[in-house]
Write a protein that holds these residues in place. Structure first.
Motif, PDB file in Angstrom:
ATOM      1  N   GLY A 127       0.791  -1.229   0.000  1.00  0.00           N
ATOM      2  CA  GLY A 127       0.000   0.000   0.000  1.00  0.00           C
ATOM      3  C   GLY A 127       0.820   1.274   0.000  1.00  0.00           C
ATOM      4  O   GLY A 127       0.342   2.318   0.439  1.00  0.00           O
ATOM      5  N   GLY A 128       2.060   1.221  -0.514  1.00  0.00           N
ATOM      6  CA  GLY A 128       2.932   2.390  -0.509  1.00  0.00           C
ATOM      7  C   GLY A 128       3.151   2.965  -1.894  1.00  0.00           C
ATOM      8  O   GLY A 128       2.447   2.637  -2.853  1.00  0.00           O
ATOM      9  N   GLY A 129       4.175   3.825  -1.986  1.00  0.00           N
ATOM     10  CA  GLY A 129       4.501   4.448  -3.260  1.00  0.00           C
ATOM     11  C   GLY A 129       4.954   3.445  -4.305  1.00  0.00           C
ATOM     12  O   GLY A 129       4.664   3.596  -5.492  1.00  0.00           O
ATOM     13  N   ARG A 130       5.655   2.419  -3.858  1.00  0.00           N
ATOM     14  CA  ARG A 130       6.091   1.350  -4.772  1.00  0.00           C
ATOM     15  C   ARG A 130       4.877   0.693  -5.418  1.00  0.00           C
ATOM     16  O   ARG A 130       4.835   0.473  -6.637  1.00  0.00           O
ATOM     17  CB  ARG A 130       6.898   0.319  -3.977  1.00  0.00           C
ATOM     18  N   GLU A 131       3.868   0.391  -4.604  1.00  0.00           N
ATOM     19  CA  GLU A 131       2.686  -0.306  -5.127  1.00  0.00           C
ATOM     20  C   GLU A 131       1.839   0.603  -6.012  1.00  0.00           C
ATOM     21  O   GLU A 131       1.251   0.143  -7.007  1.00  0.00           O
ATOM     22  CB  GLU A 131       1.863  -0.876  -3.971  1.00  0.00           C
ATOM     23  N   HIS A 132       1.759   1.904  -5.680  1.00  0.00           N
ATOM     24  CA  HIS A 132       1.025   2.826  -6.551  1.00  0.00           C
ATOM     25  C   HIS A 132       1.696   2.864  -7.930  1.00  0.00           C
ATOM     26  O   HIS A 132       1.029   2.824  -8.971  1.00  0.00           O
ATOM     27  CB  HIS A 132       0.991   4.233  -5.944  1.00  0.00           C
ATOM     28  N   THR A 133       3.044   2.901  -7.938  1.00  0.00           N
ATOM     29  CA  THR A 133       3.782   2.937  -9.200  1.00  0.00           C
ATOM     30  C   THR A 133       3.545   1.663 -10.001  1.00  0.00           C
ATOM     31  O   THR A 133       3.319   1.711 -11.217  1.00  0.00           O
ATOM     32  CB  THR A 133       5.284   3.117  -8.937  1.00  0.00           C
ATOM     33  N   LEU A 134       3.601   0.522  -9.334  1.00  0.00           N
ATOM     34  CA  LEU A 134       3.360  -0.752 -10.022  1.00  0.00           C
ATOM     35  C   LEU A 134       1.927  -0.823 -10.557  1.00  0.00           C
ATOM     36  O   LEU A 134       1.693  -1.281 -11.683  1.00  0.00           O
ATOM     37  CB  LEU A 134       3.634  -1.922  -9.075  1.00  0.00           C
ATOM     38  N   VAL A 146       4.105  -9.436  -5.004  1.00  0.00           N
ATOM     39  CA  VAL A 146       4.312  -9.047  -3.606  1.00  0.00           C
ATOM     40  C   VAL A 146       5.246  -7.843  -3.563  1.00  0.00           C
ATOM     41  O   VAL A 146       6.403  -7.930  -3.959  1.00  0.00           O
ATOM     42  CB  VAL A 146       4.889 -10.211  -2.786  1.00  0.00           C
ATOM     43  N   GLY A 147       4.735  -6.713  -3.068  1.00  0.00           N
ATOM     44  CA  GLY A 147       5.523  -5.489  -3.016  1.00  0.00           C
ATOM     45  C   GLY A 147       6.492  -5.410  -1.853  1.00  0.00           C
ATOM     46  O   GLY A 147       7.703  -5.300  -2.052  1.00  0.00           O
ATOM     47  N   PRO A 148       6.021  -5.492  -0.596  1.00  0.00           N
ATOM     48  CA  PRO A 148       6.897  -5.289   0.559  1.00  0.00           C
ATOM     49  C   PRO A 148       7.705  -6.531   0.930  1.00  0.00           C
ATOM     50  O   PRO A 148       7.381  -7.657   0.528  1.00  0.00           O
ATOM     51  CB  PRO A 148       5.919  -4.940   1.696  1.00  0.00           C
ATOM     52  N   GLU A 149       8.755  -6.313   1.730  1.00  0.00           N
ATOM     53  CA  GLU A 149       9.644  -7.400   2.109  1.00  0.00           C
ATOM     54  C   GLU A 149       9.074  -8.327   3.187  1.00  0.00           C
ATOM     55  O   GLU A 149       9.356  -9.529   3.187  1.00  0.00           O
ATOM     56  CB  GLU A 149      10.992  -6.838   2.588  1.00  0.00           C
ATOM     57  N   GLU A 150       8.281  -7.788   4.107  1.00  0.00           N
ATOM     58  CA  GLU A 150       7.875  -8.592   5.262  1.00  0.00           C
ATOM     59  C   GLU A 150       7.116  -9.864   4.890  1.00  0.00           C
ATOM     60  O   GLU A 150       7.457 -10.952   5.368  1.00  0.00           O
ATOM     61  CB  GLU A 150       7.067  -7.744   6.258  1.00  0.00           C
ATOM     62  N   VAL A 207      11.101   5.909  -9.902  1.00  0.00           N
ATOM     63  CA  VAL A 207      11.871   6.408 -11.059  1.00  0.00           C
ATOM     64  C   VAL A 207      12.254   5.301 -12.042  1.00  0.00           C
ATOM     65  O   VAL A 207      12.423   5.565 -13.232  1.00  0.00           O
ATOM     66  CB  VAL A 207      13.152   7.182 -10.631  1.00  0.00           C
ATOM     67  N   ILE A 208      12.386   4.050 -11.559  1.00  0.00           N
ATOM     68  CA  ILE A 208      12.814   3.005 -12.498  1.00  0.00           C
ATOM     69  C   ILE A 208      11.650   2.416 -13.295  1.00  0.00           C
ATOM     70  O   ILE A 208      11.782   2.181 -14.503  1.00  0.00           O
ATOM     71  CB  ILE A 208      13.630   1.892 -11.796  1.00  0.00           C
ATOM     72  N   ILE A 209      10.510   2.176 -12.665  1.00  0.00           N
ATOM     73  CA  ILE A 209       9.373   1.580 -13.380  1.00  0.00           C
ATOM     74  C   ILE A 209       8.856   2.507 -14.490  1.00  0.00           C
ATOM     75  O   ILE A 209       8.582   2.046 -15.609  1.00  0.00           O
ATOM     76  CB  ILE A 209       8.251   1.176 -12.402  1.00  0.00           C
ATOM     77  N   PRO A 210       8.735   3.826 -14.258  1.00  0.00           N
ATOM     78  CA  PRO A 210       8.287   4.693 -15.349  1.00  0.00           C
ATOM     79  C   PRO A 210       9.257   4.755 -16.525  1.00  0.00           C
ATOM     80  O   PRO A 210       8.849   5.112 -17.638  1.00  0.00           O
ATOM     81  CB  PRO A 210       8.173   6.071 -14.673  1.00  0.00           C
ATOM     82  N   ARG A 211      10.531   4.399 -16.319  1.00  0.00           N
ATOM     83  CA  ARG A 211      11.510   4.425 -17.426  1.00  0.00           C
ATOM     84  C   ARG A 211      11.461   3.143 -18.265  1.00  0.00           C
ATOM     85  O   ARG A 211      12.049   3.103 -19.352  1.00  0.00           O
ATOM     86  CB  ARG A 211      12.926   4.635 -16.880  1.00  0.00           C
ATOM     87  N   ILE A 212      10.783   2.100 -17.771  1.00  0.00           N
ATOM     88  CA  ILE A 212      10.670   0.845 -18.526  1.00  0.00           C
ATOM     89  C   ILE A 212       9.547   0.984 -19.559  1.00  0.00           C
ATOM     90  O   ILE A 212       8.413   1.290 -19.202  1.00  0.00           O
ATOM     91  CB  ILE A 212      10.400  -0.345 -17.587  1.00  0.00           C
ATOM     92  N   GLU A 213       9.872   0.758 -20.817  1.00  0.00           N
ATOM     93  CA  GLU A 213       8.892   0.956 -21.889  1.00  0.00           C
ATOM     94  C   GLU A 213       8.130  -0.317 -22.238  1.00  0.00           C
ATOM     95  O   GLU A 213       7.125  -0.263 -22.937  1.00  0.00           O
ATOM     96  CB  GLU A 213       9.593   1.533 -23.118  1.00  0.00           C
ATOM     97  N   ASN A 214       8.577  -1.468 -21.735  1.00  0.00           N
ATOM     98  CA  ASN A 214       7.888  -2.748 -22.000  1.00  0.00           C
ATOM     99  C   ASN A 214       6.570  -2.834 -21.237  1.00  0.00           C
ATOM    100  O   ASN A 214       6.312  -2.093 -20.291  1.00  0.00           O
ATOM    101  CB  ASN A 214       8.744  -3.936 -21.537  1.00  0.00           C
ATOM    102  N   ASP A 215       5.761  -3.813 -21.635  1.00  0.00           N
ATOM    103  CA  ASP A 215       4.564  -4.206 -20.890  1.00  0.00           C
ATOM    104  C   ASP A 215       5.055  -4.965 -19.649  1.00  0.00           C
ATOM    105  O   ASP A 215       5.675  -6.028 -19.762  1.00  0.00           O
ATOM    106  CB  ASP A 215       3.691  -5.108 -21.769  1.00  0.00           C
ATOM    107  N   LEU A 216       4.807  -4.423 -18.451  1.00  0.00           N
ATOM    108  CA  LEU A 216       5.342  -5.022 -17.226  1.00  0.00           C
ATOM    109  C   LEU A 216       4.759  -6.409 -16.964  1.00  0.00           C
ATOM    110  O   LEU A 216       5.477  -7.323 -16.519  1.00  0.00           O
ATOM    111  CB  LEU A 216       5.066  -4.110 -16.026  1.00  0.00           C
ATOM    112  N   VAL A 217       3.484  -6.607 -17.255  1.00  0.00           N
ATOM    113  CA  VAL A 217       2.860  -7.910 -17.008  1.00  0.00           C
ATOM    114  C   VAL A 217       3.483  -8.978 -17.907  1.00  0.00           C
ATOM    115  O   VAL A 217       3.682 -10.130 -17.491  1.00  0.00           O
ATOM    116  CB  VAL A 217       1.332  -7.843 -17.191  1.00  0.00           C
ATOM    117  N   GLU A 218       3.819  -8.609 -19.129  1.00  0.00           N
ATOM    118  CA  GLU A 218       4.487  -9.544 -20.033  1.00  0.00           C
ATOM    119  C   GLU A 218       5.832  -9.995 -19.442  1.00  0.00           C
ATOM    120  O   GLU A 218       6.182 -11.176 -19.477  1.00  0.00           O
ATOM    121  CB  GLU A 218       4.703  -8.888 -21.396  1.00  0.00           C
ATOM    122  N   ILE A 219       6.581  -9.037 -18.887  1.00  0.00           N
ATOM    123  CA  ILE A 219       7.877  -9.362 -18.272  1.00  0.00           C
ATOM    124  C   ILE A 219       7.684 -10.270 -17.065  1.00  0.00           C
ATOM    125  O   ILE A 219       8.417 -11.251 -16.867  1.00  0.00           O
ATOM    126  CB  ILE A 219       8.621  -8.080 -17.837  1.00  0.00           C
TER     127      ILE A 219
END
Length: 426
Positions: free
Chosen positions: A8-15, A68-72, A301-313
């Motif tokens: 539920g954080g910034g990482r997950e919003h970006t994903l 799964v986003g977080p480490e715990e 910053v890294i996910i927005p720079r990826i131009e591929n379809d993330l689900v495909e990867i």
């Protein structure tokens, strides 16, 4: 396919923002999500460690992929829980097994892994209650500065750099005898201090093959010019100017390949992200730490720079087909600046109304929510790190300037952000 994203954080919003662009995703669910994720899927009120609840939800809603986003939850074994149940074993889980997640869950495990596979890292020794006296002696004879690390997960606050022996001895006592970091600090890794510039390298592996994602540099200190206490991250930049093709080739040969080969040799089941925290010491990379998931705020910053379809990867990751994937990366710079609650990283208030979010957002800027919640038609603060504003530019300075400008349009009581993210590269 239907996808459940945990976190539920910034990482997950970006994903969620990126997954929403995929033609392969029919419906995205986020558990628990935040005020920013709801436009991209359905927020589900389930805790990240509620494995039984998450599994039941996946079965009921025909979920084909769990990210799964977080480490715990990874360190606690969510991958194993899903794979060991007959009714969820078919679900593709993006994340390592509990045993493999020890690369993040135990600093001592990670250091021993690096030692076994000749991966460059700082010299170290580990101590616990049974070797406490030996640890005291070791600290007294150790050159300064001294790095003390809580062995387990400590919410990003378990690393202390001490500039004198008295401070180091006091912190060592607080960690082992006074449970400063709870169970996480019952074992302490004492490390050689390495002087250099840090860089975060991100790899996606299917357990056999791997692809390298954009690198980033984050800024942990609360204050301008990297001063004050550590936080969970005040901002990040990508690409990192010194991490050119020649440097990354050294990283690949000395660190990434031995890491993936080490996972295979030790039969550690790993299908997911590896976040390698490196320090560049006069052109040579050394591993500071492994993380078994994406970083935050680096994800912004890294996910927005990826131009591929993330689900495909990610599908190729789950099916051990990453050798078929070529990662396409934008040549633009991305800078994210984090707005935090007043008082953070110490005590801070939440529940503050955020304004300016619905005002005109400049082209080339995305606002990612890190700690927010929706209450009626209002968005409220719900954590220490509240928002990450990511902007693109032809230069790092241009991207940073636009993120700072956008933050000037946003307000909540006590709001603070660093205006100098990326300062050493501007």
């Amino acid at each position: 396919m239907n996808i459940l994203l945990v976190g539920g954080g910034g990482r997950e919003h970006t994903l969620a923002w990126k997954i929403n662009k995929s033609t392969l995703c029919d419906h995205l669910f986020i558990a628990p999500g935040n005020a920013g994720t709801s436009p991209f899927g359905t927020n589900i009120p389930l805790a990240v460690n509620d494995f039984e609840g998450l599994a039941a939800f996946c079965i009921k809603n025909i979920v084909a992929m769990l990210i799964v986003g977080p480490e715990e939850p990874l360190v606690k074994g969510i991958y194993d829980y899903f794979k060991n149940r007959e009714d969820t074993a078919h679900i593709q889980v993006i994340g390592p097994s509990k045993e493999a997640a020890q690369l993040e869950g135990s600093k001592a495990f990670a250091k021993a892994f690096m030692e076994r596979h000749n991966i460059p890292t700082a010299a170290y020794k580990e101590f616990d209650t049974s070797t406490y006296d030996a640890g005291i002696q070791y600290i007294r004879n150790h050159p300064l500065p001294i790095v003390l690390k809580a062995d387990g997960l400590a919410a990003g606050k378990g690393v202390i750099i001490c500039n004198n022996h008295i401070e180091a001895l006091a912190e060592f006592q607080l960690m082992i005898q006074n449970s400063k970091f709870g169970e996480a600090g019952k074992r302490v890794v004492i490390e050689q201090f390495l002087d250099g510039i840090e860089v975060s390298v991100f790899v996606l592996t299917d357990g056999k093959n791997f692809v390298i994602l954009p690198e980033a540099k984050d800024y942990k200190k609360i204050g301008i010019g990297d001063t004050g206490p550590n936080t969970g991250g005040m901002g990040a930049v990508s690409p990192v100017p010194f991490a050119d093709a020649a440097y990354m080739e050294i990283v690949t040969q000395k660190i990434i390949k031995p890491t993936i080969e080490g996972l295979q040799k030790e039969s550690l089941d790993y299908k997911g992200f590896i976040f390698i925290g490196l320090i560049n010491v006069q052109g040579e990379p050394f591993v500071i730490e492994y993380n078994c998931r994406l970083g935050d705020p680096e994800t912004e910053v890294i996910i927005p720079r990826i131009e591929n379809d993330l689900v495909e990867i990610l599908s190729a990751t789950a099916e051990q087909r990453l050798n078929e994937i070529n990662i396409c990366i934008s040549k633009q710079y991305a800078v994210t600046v984090m707005a935090v609650s007043g008082g953070y990283p110490n005590e801070h208030e939440t529940g503050k109304v955020i304004t300016g979010l619905t005002d005109t957002v400049l082209e080339g800027t995305v606002i990612f929510h890190a700690g927010t919640k929706q209450q009626g038609d209002k968005v409220l603060t719900n954590g220490g790190r509240v928002l990450a504003v990511t902007s693109f530019g032809e230069s790092l300075a241009e991207a940073a300037e636009q993120s700072n400008y956008m933050l000037e349009q946003i307000h909540f009581d006590g709001m603070y952000y660093r205006e100098d993210i990326g300062f050493e590269f501007r």
